[in-house]
Design an enzyme around this catalytic site. Structure first.
Site, PDB file in Angstrom:
ATOM      1  N   HIS A  66      17.417  73.597  -6.599  1.00 60.55           N
ATOM      2  CA  HIS A  66      16.002  73.930  -6.780  1.00 60.55           C
ATOM      3  C   HIS A  66      15.502  73.590  -8.179  1.00 60.55           C
ATOM      4  O   HIS A  66      14.319  73.784  -8.482  1.00 60.55           O
ATOM      5  CB  HIS A  66      15.721  75.395  -6.418  1.00 60.55           C
ATOM      6  CG  HIS A  66      16.187  76.405  -7.399  1.00 60.55           C
ATOM      7  ND1 HIS A  66      17.339  77.147  -7.224  1.00 60.55           N
ATOM      8  CD2 HIS A  66      15.656  76.832  -8.573  1.00 60.55           C
ATOM      9  CE1 HIS A  66      17.489  77.980  -8.238  1.00 60.55           C
ATOM     10  NE2 HIS A  66      16.475  77.806  -9.069  1.00 60.55           N
ATOM     11  N   ASP A 110      22.430  75.308  -2.460  1.00 62.03           N
ATOM     12  CA  ASP A 110      21.617  75.158  -3.670  1.00 62.03           C
ATOM     13  C   ASP A 110      22.484  74.580  -4.795  1.00 62.03           C
ATOM     14  O   ASP A 110      22.873  75.278  -5.736  1.00 62.03           O
ATOM     15  CB  ASP A 110      21.039  76.528  -4.054  1.00 62.03           C
ATOM     16  CG  ASP A 110      19.990  76.443  -5.142  1.00 62.03           C
ATOM     17  OD1 ASP A 110      19.527  75.326  -5.441  1.00 62.03           O
ATOM     18  OD2 ASP A 110      19.631  77.507  -5.701  1.00 62.03           O
ATOM     19  N   SER A 203      17.809  78.825 -13.967  1.00 62.69           N
ATOM     20  CA  SER A 203      18.778  78.657 -12.883  1.00 62.69           C
ATOM     21  C   SER A 203      19.725  77.496 -13.168  1.00 62.69           C
ATOM     22  O   SER A 203      19.465  76.653 -14.002  1.00 62.69           O
ATOM     23  CB  SER A 203      18.047  78.384 -11.574  1.00 62.69           C
ATOM     24  OG  SER A 203      17.141  79.401 -11.259  1.00 62.69           O
TER      25      SER A 203
END
EC number: 3.4.21.39
Length: 247
Positions: A66, A110, A203
């Site tokens: 992402h 992810d 992230s």
């Protein structure tokens, strides 16, 4: 197959946020985490965001899917992201390898590999981080570390310096409130009784257990309360190896 283990998506906004900022941690000793990468991203919509990541080969960084964007720049050798040092190496990303099964709606698979424009120079401030084997059993209760740049509190601005926090590997039942949590693909991390966590913003950083990158920061509660979800790296070793071998 081994069966073990920054805008918000509108339909997820009431339950979880993409993660990565360290809460309840401490500032790292400068350049003590030489594998850490600070990613500057221009999104497909044209706005700027940032993520964490980590160097696994001289020309490859591992991060969360992402964190993909129109263009990415990787900064290595960074401690304070607002204070440029001679240790910095700034490299453009020439190719983004998102996992082919990445599902942005539920943040499964992810994981993403970034190929750099050239090989990084390995120094005291820039180094690589080893990955686990494909079938790698991790026991609940084990203590690991996460690191990243970002908020030290939900209401605080992002930290300029690299922070780290100790987090406990939890039994998968602790993440049952996340409807799409998959123990084969993900790790449940962080004691819900502790105010120590990662949160939205940076992230893609690693979960380090005994010197091995076992997880990638994926998502958390919007209020930053643990546990949080990390992508389980060991499950993806065949895919990672295939990309590295072909490039």
């Amino acid at each position: 197959m081994c069966l073990l283990s920054l805008p918000l998506l509108l339909f997820l906004q009431y339950t979880r946020a993409k993660a990565g900022e360290v809460i309840g941690g401490t500032e790292c000793k400068p350049h003590s985490r030489p594998y850490m990468a600070y990613l500057e991203i221009v999104s497909s919509e044209g706005y700027e965001k940032d993520c964490g990541g980590f160097l696994i080969r001289r020309n490859f960084v591992l991060t969360a899917a992402h964190c993909a964007g129109r263009s990415l720049t990787v900064n290595l050798g960074v401690h304070n992201k607002k204070m440029k040092e001679d240790t910095w190496q700034r490299l453009k990303v020439i190719k983004q390898f998102l996992h082919p099964n990445y599902n942005s709606s539920v943040l499964l698979h992810d994981i993403m590999l970034l190929k750099l424009e050239k090989k990084a120079n390995l120094t005291l401030a820039v180094g690589t981080l080893p990955l686990p084997p494909e079938c790698n059993f991790l026991t609940s209760g084990r203590m690991c570390r996460a690191a990243g740049w970002g908020r030290t509190n939900v209401e605080e601005p992002a930290s300029d310096t690299l922070q780290e926090v100790k987090l406990r590997l939890m039994d998968p039942q602790a993440c049952k409130h996340f409807p799409n949590f998959n123990h084969n693909l993900q790790l449940c991390v962080g004691n819900p009784r502790k105010r120590k966590s990662v949160f939205k913003g940076d992230s893609g950083g690693p979960l380090l257990c005994a010197g091995i990158a076992q997880g990638i920061v994926s998502y958390a509660h919007r209020n930053a309360k643990p546990p949080v979800v990390f992508t389980r790296i060991s499950h993806y070793r065949p895919w990672i190896n295939k990309i590295l071998k072909a490039n």
